[in-house]
Design a protein around this motif. Structure first.
Motif, PDB file in Angstrom:
ATOM      1  N   GLU A   7      34.247  65.799   2.835  1.00  0.00           N
ATOM      2  CA  GLU A   7      32.947  66.464   2.872  1.00  0.00           C
ATOM      3  C   GLU A   7      33.163  67.978   2.943  1.00  0.00           C
ATOM      4  N   PRO A   8      33.697  68.564   1.887  1.00  0.00           N
ATOM      5  CA  PRO A   8      34.043  69.988   1.948  1.00  0.00           C
ATOM      6  C   PRO A   8      32.859  70.895   2.239  1.00  0.00           C
ATOM      7  N   ALA A   9      31.671  70.542   1.788  1.00  0.00           N
ATOM      8  CA  ALA A   9      30.504  71.370   2.071  1.00  0.00           C
ATOM      9  C   ALA A   9      30.138  71.323   3.550  1.00  0.00           C
ATOM     10  N   VAL A  10      30.275  70.157   4.162  1.00  0.00           N
ATOM     11  CA  VAL A  10      30.017  70.018   5.598  1.00  0.00           C
ATOM     12  C   VAL A  10      31.027  70.844   6.391  1.00  0.00           C
ATOM     13  N   PHE A  11      32.293  70.753   6.001  1.00  0.00           N
ATOM     14  CA  PHE A  11      33.343  71.544   6.654  1.00  0.00           C
ATOM     15  C   PHE A  11      33.025  73.032   6.542  1.00  0.00           C
ATOM     16  N   TYR A  12      32.699  73.469   5.342  1.00  0.00           N
ATOM     17  CA  TYR A  12      32.424  74.887   5.091  1.00  0.00           C
ATOM     18  C   TYR A  12      31.254  75.387   5.939  1.00  0.00           C
ATOM     19  N   GLN A  13      30.189  74.634   5.959  1.00  0.00           N
ATOM     20  CA  GLN A  13      29.016  75.038   6.729  1.00  0.00           C
ATOM     21  C   GLN A  13      29.328  75.121   8.219  1.00  0.00           C
ATOM     22  N   PHE A  14      30.129  74.186   8.701  1.00  0.00           N
ATOM     23  CA  PHE A  14      30.447  74.175  10.136  1.00  0.00           C
ATOM     24  C   PHE A  14      31.312  75.374  10.516  1.00  0.00           C
ATOM     25  N   VAL A  15      32.361  75.622   9.765  1.00  0.00           N
ATOM     26  CA  VAL A  15      33.257  76.722  10.143  1.00  0.00           C
ATOM     27  C   VAL A  15      32.571  78.068   9.982  1.00  0.00           C
ATOM     28  N   MET A  16      31.755  78.228   8.949  1.00  0.00           N
ATOM     29  CA  MET A  16      31.059  79.494   8.770  1.00  0.00           C
ATOM     30  C   MET A  16      30.071  79.752   9.895  1.00  0.00           C
ATOM     31  N   LYS A  17      29.441  78.709  10.386  1.00  0.00           N
ATOM     32  CA  LYS A  17      28.450  78.853  11.445  1.00  0.00           C
ATOM     33  C   LYS A  17      29.085  79.029  12.818  1.00  0.00           C
ATOM     34  N   ASN A  18      30.208  78.373  13.054  1.00  0.00           N
ATOM     35  CA  ASN A  18      30.730  78.270  14.411  1.00  0.00           C
ATOM     36  C   ASN A  18      32.029  79.022  14.691  1.00  0.00           C
ATOM     37  N   LEU A  19      32.811  79.358  13.668  1.00  0.00           N
ATOM     38  CA  LEU A  19      34.130  79.925  13.924  1.00  0.00           C
ATOM     39  C   LEU A  19      34.262  81.401  13.574  1.00  0.00           C
ATOM     40  N   TYR A  20      33.492  81.874  12.640  1.00  0.00           N
ATOM     41  CA  TYR A  20      33.675  83.246  12.179  1.00  0.00           C
ATOM     42  C   TYR A  20      32.791  84.230  12.956  1.00  0.00           C
ATOM     43  N   TYR A  21      33.441  85.278  13.471  1.00  0.00           N
ATOM     44  CA  TYR A  21      32.751  86.367  14.171  1.00  0.00           C
ATOM     45  C   TYR A  21      33.310  87.680  13.615  1.00  0.00           C
ATOM     46  N   PRO A  22      32.934  88.030  12.389  1.00  0.00           N
ATOM     47  CA  PRO A  22      33.562  89.171  11.712  1.00  0.00           C
ATOM     48  C   PRO A  22      33.315  90.513  12.396  1.00  0.00           C
ATOM     49  N   ALA A  23      32.288  90.609  13.240  1.00  0.00           N
ATOM     50  CA  ALA A  23      32.012  91.878  13.922  1.00  0.00           C
ATOM     51  C   ALA A  23      32.827  92.046  15.204  1.00  0.00           C
ATOM     52  N   ALA A  24      33.525  90.991  15.641  1.00  0.00           N
ATOM     53  CA  ALA A  24      34.285  91.058  16.888  1.00  0.00           C
ATOM     54  C   ALA A  24      35.427  92.065  16.780  1.00  0.00           C
ATOM     55  N   GLN A  25      35.701  92.731  17.884  1.00  0.00           N
ATOM     56  CA  GLN A  25      36.764  93.727  17.948  1.00  0.00           C
ATOM     57  C   GLN A  25      37.752  93.357  19.050  1.00  0.00           C
ATOM     58  N   PRO A  26      39.024  93.739  18.907  1.00  0.00           N
ATOM     59  CA  PRO A  26      40.001  93.449  19.954  1.00  0.00           C
ATOM     60  C   PRO A  26      39.570  94.038  21.293  1.00  0.00           C
ATOM     61  N   ASN A  27      39.833  93.323  22.356  1.00  0.00           N
ATOM     62  CA  ASN A  27      39.535  93.797  23.706  1.00  0.00           C
ATOM     63  C   ASN A  27      40.810  94.305  24.378  1.00  0.00           C
ATOM     64  N   VAL A  28      40.691  94.721  25.624  1.00  0.00           N
ATOM     65  CA  VAL A  28      41.811  95.371  26.296  1.00  0.00           C
ATOM     66  C   VAL A  28      43.006  94.428  26.476  1.00  0.00           C
ATOM     67  N   ILE A  29      42.752  93.142  26.615  1.00  0.00           N
ATOM     68  CA  ILE A  29      43.876  92.200  26.746  1.00  0.00           C
ATOM     69  C   ILE A  29      44.722  92.237  25.483  1.00  0.00           C
ATOM     70  N   GLN A  30      44.060  92.122  24.356  1.00  0.00           N
ATOM     71  CA  GLN A  30      44.782  92.082  23.076  1.00  0.00           C
ATOM     72  C   GLN A  30      45.415  93.423  22.733  1.00  0.00           C
ATOM     73  N   THR A  31      44.720  94.520  23.025  1.00  0.00           N
ATOM     74  CA  THR A  31      45.296  95.822  22.680  1.00  0.00           C
ATOM     75  C   THR A  31      46.498  96.146  23.557  1.00  0.00           C
ATOM     76  N   LYS A  32      46.449  95.780  24.832  1.00  0.00           N
ATOM     77  CA  LYS A  32      47.605  96.034  25.701  1.00  0.00           C
ATOM     78  C   LYS A  32      48.776  95.122  25.340  1.00  0.00           C
ATOM     79  N   GLN A  33      48.496  93.865  25.070  1.00  0.00           N
ATOM     80  CA  GLN A  33      49.576  92.972  24.656  1.00  0.00           C
ATOM     81  C   GLN A  33      50.179  93.449  23.341  1.00  0.00           C
ATOM     82  N   ALA A  34      49.330  93.882  22.417  1.00  0.00           N
ATOM     83  CA  ALA A  34      49.831  94.411  21.150  1.00  0.00           C
ATOM     84  C   ALA A  34      50.700  95.640  21.380  1.00  0.00           C
ATOM     85  N   ALA A  35      50.315  96.479  22.331  1.00  0.00           N
ATOM     86  CA  ALA A  35      51.100  97.683  22.627  1.00  0.00           C
ATOM     87  C   ALA A  35      52.493  97.317  23.140  1.00  0.00           C
ATOM     88  N   PHE A  36      52.584  96.279  23.949  1.00  0.00           N
ATOM     89  CA  PHE A  36      53.900  95.821  24.410  1.00  0.00           C
ATOM     90  C   PHE A  36      54.750  95.354  23.232  1.00  0.00           C
TER      91      PHE A  36
END
Length: 226
Positions: free
Chosen positions: A46-75
């Motif tokens: 059911e590729p259309a069902v899969f596509y609709q679910f992931v687009m609705k529930n998994l993608y957050y394109p406006a999200a930005q790294p937070n301090v945990i990720q930026t500090k870990q990346a710096a290490f």
């Protein structure tokens, strides 16, 4: 150091986790188990069902790294750490992390299953079909019913095995085979947990039930004692 991380490091960026009381698996209003919608079977049958679910529930394109990720990346940029993460949200990549092992893949690596061509997120958001050949696009993530990329698994094992210190951050450590990575650590290597829920894990040296954003906000990457 090796950071073993999960969804809890991305929640400060506005990305919901999966298994908490308010997580996707708990609150999802679906006819079938959430695991089905994130499975190889759903993608194939059911590729259309899969596509609709992931687009609705998994993608957050406006999200930005937070301090945990930026500090870990710096290490990692200072060649003092590696990251092995279950997260698929691309925030470590945005933070410029090196020595990064994305155990379950990355939502923003998208390819055509017919010809293998790679496309960007905006193309996938527009359609699940690859226009040149009509192939079905998919994100390069590990779905239920699929195996971990052997190269990524081996690199993750090597990182844990050679670590001088292991820090577990923002993960329940309940999902295998990721949770099994701890079996490859050297017996003398300390394991420190920074998590909002207590983990019942063998061999933990220290455990802190804290908000990881507060901890990483105070860390000084350049200090020799960190």
């Amino acid at each position: 150091m090796v950071f073993l991380t999960g969804a809890g490091v991305s929640t400060p960026s506005g990305i919901p986790d999966y298994r908490s009381k308010t997580g996707l698996y708990t609150t999802g209003q679906t006819k079938r188990p959430t695991e089905y919608y994130l499975s190889h079977d759903c993608l194939v049958n059911e590729p259309a069902v899969f596509y609709q679910f992931v687009m609705k529930n998994l993608y957050y394109p406006a999200a930005q790294p937070n301090v945990i990720q930026t500090k870990q990346a710096a290490f990692t940029q200072a060649d003092r750490a590696a990251i092995v993460t279950q997260n698929i949200d691309n925030l470590y990549e945005q933070a410029g992390a090196r020595h990064l092992h994305e155990f379950h893949g990355n939502l923003y690596r998208i390819y055509c299953q017919k010809c293998g061509a790679v496309v960007d997120y905006s193309t996938y958001a527009h359609s699940m079909y690859h226009e040149p050949d009509g192939g079905i696009l998919r994100p390069d993530v590990v779905l239920y019913g699929e195996g971990i990329d052997p190269a990524v698994a081996q690199a993750s094992v090597n990182a844990v095995h050679t670590a001088d210190l292991i820090l577990i951050v923002g993960t329940s450590m309940r999902v295998y085979p990721f949770a099994g990575l701890l079996d490859y650590r050297q017996p003398h290597v300390p394991v420190v947990v920074i998590n909002q829920e207590r983990l019942e894990l063998p061999g933990v040296t220290a455990q802190y039930e804290l908000d990881a954003t507060e901890v990483f906000d105070r860390l000084q990457v350049g200090a020799s004692h960190d």
